[in-house]
Design a protein around this motif. Structure first.
Motif, PDB file in Angstrom:
ATOM      1  N   ASN A 146      -3.715   3.672   2.538  1.00 20.79           N
ATOM      2  CA  ASN A 146      -2.907   4.674   3.232  1.00 20.79           C
ATOM      3  C   ASN A 146      -3.418   6.048   2.850  1.00 20.79           C
ATOM      4  OD1 ASN A 146      -1.375   5.561   0.763  1.00 20.79           O
ATOM      5  ND2 ASN A 146      -0.617   3.469   0.897  1.00 20.79           N
ATOM      6  N   VAL A 147      -2.968   7.053   3.578  1.00 23.85           N
ATOM      7  CA  VAL A 147      -3.404   8.435   3.367  1.00 23.85           C
ATOM      8  C   VAL A 147      -2.159   9.294   3.179  1.00 23.85           C
ATOM      9  CG1 VAL A 147      -4.641  10.405   4.311  1.00 23.85           C
ATOM     10  CG2 VAL A 147      -5.473   8.091   4.765  1.00 23.85           C
ATOM     11  N   SER A 148      -2.072   9.957   2.038  1.00 27.29           N
ATOM     12  CA  SER A 148      -1.028  10.948   1.781  1.00 27.29           C
ATOM     13  C   SER A 148      -1.747  12.227   1.378  1.00 27.29           C
ATOM     14  CB  SER A 148      -0.058  10.442   0.717  1.00 27.29           C
ATOM     15  OG  SER A 148      -0.737  10.187  -0.488  1.00 27.29           O
ATOM     16  N   ASN A 149      -1.261  12.948   0.360  1.00 23.27           N
ATOM     17  CA  ASN A 149      -2.057  14.059  -0.143  1.00 23.27           C
ATOM     18  C   ASN A 149      -3.289  13.558  -0.882  1.00 23.27           C
ATOM     19  OD1 ASN A 149      -0.507  12.948  -2.168  1.00 23.27           O
ATOM     20  ND2 ASN A 149      -0.230  14.870  -3.250  1.00 23.27           N
ATOM     21  N   LEU A 150      -3.310  12.241  -1.152  1.00 20.96           N
ATOM     22  CA  LEU A 150      -4.482  11.543  -1.699  1.00 20.96           C
ATOM     23  C   LEU A 150      -4.908  10.458  -0.722  1.00 20.96           C
ATOM     24  CD1 LEU A 150      -3.325  11.057  -5.415  1.00 20.96           C
ATOM     25  CD2 LEU A 150      -4.755  12.896  -4.527  1.00 20.96           C
ATOM     26  N   ILE A 151      -6.170  10.049  -0.817  1.00 25.02           N
ATOM     27  CA  ILE A 151      -6.680   8.931  -0.028  1.00 25.02           C
ATOM     28  C   ILE A 151      -6.662   7.700  -0.933  1.00 25.02           C
ATOM     29  CG2 ILE A 151      -8.629   8.032   1.287  1.00 25.02           C
ATOM     30  CD1 ILE A 151      -9.489  10.881   1.852  1.00 25.02           C
ATOM     31  N   HIS A 152      -5.792   6.749  -0.631  1.00 25.59           N
ATOM     32  CA  HIS A 152      -5.622   5.560  -1.462  1.00 25.59           C
ATOM     33  C   HIS A 152      -6.515   4.448  -0.936  1.00 25.59           C
ATOM     34  CE1 HIS A 152      -2.114   7.384  -3.428  1.00 25.59           C
ATOM     35  NE2 HIS A 152      -1.782   7.823  -2.230  1.00 25.59           N
ATOM     36  N   LEU A 153      -7.334   3.904  -1.843  1.00 27.40           N
ATOM     37  CA  LEU A 153      -8.310   2.872  -1.494  1.00 27.40           C
ATOM     38  C   LEU A 153      -7.952   1.580  -2.203  1.00 27.40           C
ATOM     39  CD1 LEU A 153     -11.531   5.058  -2.006  1.00 27.40           C
ATOM     40  CD2 LEU A 153     -10.223   4.752   0.103  1.00 27.40           C
ATOM     41  N   ILE A 154      -8.369   0.458  -1.621  1.00 27.01           N
ATOM     42  CA  ILE A 154      -8.140  -0.853  -2.222  1.00 27.01           C
ATOM     43  C   ILE A 154      -9.328  -1.754  -1.918  1.00 27.01           C
ATOM     44  CG2 ILE A 154      -6.866  -1.683  -0.188  1.00 27.01           C
ATOM     45  CD1 ILE A 154      -5.156  -3.355  -2.133  1.00 27.01           C
ATOM     46  N   ASP A 155      -9.717  -2.534  -2.913  1.00 28.28           N
ATOM     47  CA  ASP A 155     -10.757  -3.539  -2.724  1.00 28.28           C
ATOM     48  C   ASP A 155     -10.110  -4.779  -2.114  1.00 28.28           C
ATOM     49  OD1 ASP A 155     -12.842  -5.281  -2.807  1.00 28.28           O
ATOM     50  OD2 ASP A 155     -13.202  -5.150  -4.967  1.00 28.28           O
ATOM     51  N   PRO A 156     -10.446  -5.145  -0.868  1.00 26.87           N
ATOM     52  CA  PRO A 156      -9.754  -6.277  -0.221  1.00 26.87           C
ATOM     53  C   PRO A 156     -10.047  -7.620  -0.868  1.00 26.87           C
ATOM     54  CG  PRO A 156     -11.585  -5.545   1.122  1.00 26.87           C
ATOM     55  CD  PRO A 156     -11.467  -4.560   0.011  1.00 26.87           C
ATOM     56  N   LEU A 157     -11.068  -7.711  -1.725  1.00 26.45           N
ATOM     57  CA  LEU A 157     -11.422  -8.984  -2.334  1.00 26.45           C
ATOM     58  C   LEU A 157     -10.844  -9.160  -3.726  1.00 26.45           C
ATOM     59  CD1 LEU A 157     -15.181  -9.211  -1.248  1.00 26.45           C
ATOM     60  CD2 LEU A 157     -13.143 -10.000  -0.040  1.00 26.45           C
ATOM     61  N   SER A 158     -10.607  -8.072  -4.452  1.00 26.53           N
ATOM     62  CA  SER A 158     -10.086  -8.177  -5.816  1.00 26.53           C
ATOM     63  C   SER A 158      -8.721  -7.539  -5.986  1.00 26.53           C
ATOM     64  CB  SER A 158     -11.073  -7.541  -6.806  1.00 26.53           C
ATOM     65  OG  SER A 158     -11.162  -6.147  -6.576  1.00 26.53           O
ATOM     66  N   GLY A 159      -8.294  -6.701  -5.068  1.00 24.22           N
ATOM     67  CA  GLY A 159      -7.010  -6.033  -5.195  1.00 24.22           C
ATOM     68  C   GLY A 159      -7.033  -4.788  -6.038  1.00 24.22           C
TER      69      GLY A 159
END
Length: 597
Positions: free
Chosen positions: A287-300
């Motif tokens: 998701n995108v807020s005042n920060l750009i939140h990233l996630i690895d779809p394979l490890s979480g």
């Protein structure tokens, strides 16, 4: 005063007594101590008017559009009826009450009941003044305020062309409008559009017009706390006065939002991946807020990128989240991930995200009955899936990637075959019409909507946004969802269906419960302004009990009592005189402090 000499003898000591000289009142012949007016206190009170010089009829101006009251110059304030703020405004508009040369003291003020549609306010004031010989008189009188309609500065500007002073242009150069649909919901929930003269929407952004720089600055602060932005300001000279050296400018602020949206697939540079906790280079935008939140779809594993870090080295998604890029998969089965792939990060994967990992077996929906190709891959949303569910994701074997580096890594076998994004709840036209929730929209002016193609694209983007909302509970927590008309018509049946879905959890693994589905406790009731069942009930009550039955539900003077102000009700107001006779008050009264507001 005279000294009376008492004759003395040799046996009697000499004494002197002071007796005040008394005279007769010139009006009632009552013996009194001599004073400059030669009048007793009772006669003095009956002949005196200590309210002389204080106006009893005044005018207040109220804006009919926004219901604000005019205070001074171009300042307008919001006040409720019978409130402390409105009382203070009324007292400040009474001429002759606050002159420094006058010796009256205001000791009490109370509201007097008036007809609801009389366009008048009445205040009963009590003043006190010291007159001859230290006599203190107290007198009560009623001040009437005539309410006149007058548009405030902001409401006038809404009906004039070119009256804006500050323009905020928000732009994002992507092929969809889902970001602005989400931003619109945030603006509605926090009321950030208050004070905005008008809003115009374009295919790639929105324009917000403000009457002054202060309101535009507050809106800019809201944007900075909501999305990562980059700004550029400019101004245009409208007019200037050479003699007074005063110039009139129109300011424009261009706000650019990064072209990175929810569910975009990013390929991070190796240096950036190491700086973000040695996360995998292939990440998904959560998701995108005042920060750009990233996630690895394979490890979480998760990471966050600040706005400054992004603008120093802008990223371009290798796969953009568009409907044409999505592939629908059918879930054939899943297994719990006992040990995820080795994570060499300094920041270990959280237990919450590790519990959501699952190895999912899927097949493309269009391949069912054609071939037996099955894909097995870890997924961060695997805990939501069950056999037979439909999911949306990227088929990285066939999808076209942006950039040559992504193609090289895919040929080297460093990319997974499939990346699942979310579970699909419904998806057909019938399911769209059966949604039990809805969203409010801003009142905007549509620009560049003459083309049929743009209208169809807007409808597609809106439907994609609705699907994102119903599959992301964290996203719904940042906006207000309301009950749809379908839920109001069949409230009982819908509640039963939702309860059955919530109770449909297997005992083998409670962690597999679907916590992303829309629940009834997340929905708010909408304000219905039409004449519905309530109007029918009101009419029935009026026929049975009379027209005055509904007036009793609103207690008169309730707001005044809350603020500690006296209130004269409807029955008592009939006995209130416009001006009472002055009465004598104690001499010690002037030494006390009386505060009623």
């Amino acid at each position: 005063m005279l000294d009376t000499i008492i004759p003395t003898t040799a046996d009697t000591p000499t004494t002197t007594t002071n007796t005040p000289l008394q005279i007769l009142c010139c009006l009632c012949s009552t013996p009194i101590i001599a004073n400059p007016s030669n009048t007793c206190a009772t006669c003095l009170a009956s002949k005196s008017d200590i309210t002389r010089g204080i106006s009893t009829e005044n005018t207040l101006h109220q804006c009919r559009t926004c219901s604000r009251w005019h205070k001074s110059a171009s300042k307008w304030i919001s006040c409720e009826l019978e409130s402390r703020d409105l009382m203070s405004l009324c007292l400040s508009n009474i001429s002759g009450l606050h002159k420094k040369s006058r010796t009256q003291r205001l000791v009490d003020a109370s509201w007097v009941w008036t007809e609801p549609h009389s366009m008048r306010l009445k205040v009963r004031l009590t003043v006190q003044k010291e007159v001859n010989g230290g006599v203190i008189l107290q007198q009560s009188f009623v001040v009437t305020f005539l309410v006149r309609n007058q548009q405030c500065v902001e409401c006038q500007a809404e009906f004039r062309q070119g009256s804006w002073k500050n323009l905020v242009q928000v732009r994002q150069h992507v092929g969809h409008k889902r970001t602005f649909l989400f931003l619109e919901q945030l603006i509605l929930k926090h009321g950030a559009h208050r004070g905005c003269l008008s809003i115009q929407t374009y295919r790639d952004g929105m324009d917000f017009y403000f009457p002054d720089k202060g309101k535009a600055g507050r809106f800019m602060s809201f944007l900075e706390s909501t999305v990562p932005i980059k700004t550029k300001t400019s101004k245009k000279l409208i007019s200037t006065d050479v003699k007074s050296n005063i110039s009139n400018f129109k300011h424009t602020v261009l706000v650019e939002i990064p072209p990175v949206c929810k569910d975009d697939l990013l390929l991070l540079p190796a240096k950036t991946a190491r700086a973000l906790g040695n996360i995998s280079r292939l990440v998904l935008v959560k998701n995108v807020s005042n920060l750009i939140h990233l996630i690895d779809p394979l490890s979480g594993q998760t990471a966050s990128m600040s706005s400054d870090a992004y603008w120093r080295d802008p990223l371009r998604p290798v796969v953009t989240a568009a409907r044409s890029r999505f592939t629908r998969f059918v879930v054939l089965g899943k297994e719990a991930v006992v040990s995820a792939r080795r994570n060499v990060s300094r920041r270990a994967t959280s237990k919450k995200n590790r519990m959501k990992l699952a190895k999912v077996t899927v097949a493309k929906e269009m391949d069912l009955g054609v071939n037996d190709v099955q894909l097995v891959e870890n997924s961060h949303v695997g805990y939501l899936m069950k056999s037979g569910d439909v999911a949306v994701g990227y088929d990285l074997r066939e999808i076209q990637l942006i950039g040559d580096e992504g193609d090289d890594l895919r040929e080297a076998g460093q990319f997974p075959d499939v990346v699942l994004l979310r579970k699909v709840y419904g998806g057909g036209v019938e399911d769209e019409n059966k949604r039990v929730w809805k969203l409010n929209r801003l009142e905007v002016e549509q620009v560049e909507t003459n083309q049929k193609k743009n209208i169809e694209m807007d409808e597609v983007d809106e439907e994609d946004f609705m699907r994102e909302v119903e599959s992301d509970r964290e996203m719904r927590g940042q906006m207000n969802l309301y009950k749809s008309d379908l839920l109001k018509k069949s409230n009982v049946d819908t509640m039963d269906v939702v309860k059955e879905d919530s109770n449909n959890v297997t005992d083998d693994d409670e962690s597999d419960a679907d916590d992303q589905q829309v629940r009834l406790d997340e929905l708010l009731d909408t304000l219905a302004l039409d004449e519905g069942p309530d109007a029918q009930k009101d009419a029935a009550m009026k026929e049975q009990f009379g027209d005055d039955i509904l007036d009793g539900f609103i207690e008169e003077g309730e707001r005044a009592a809350k603020d500690g102000i006296n209130y004269v009700n409807k029955e008592e107001s009939r006995e209130v005189k416009e001006k009472d006779n002055a009465t004598v008050f104690g001499k010690e009264f002037m030494n006390n402090e009386y505060k009623f507001i």
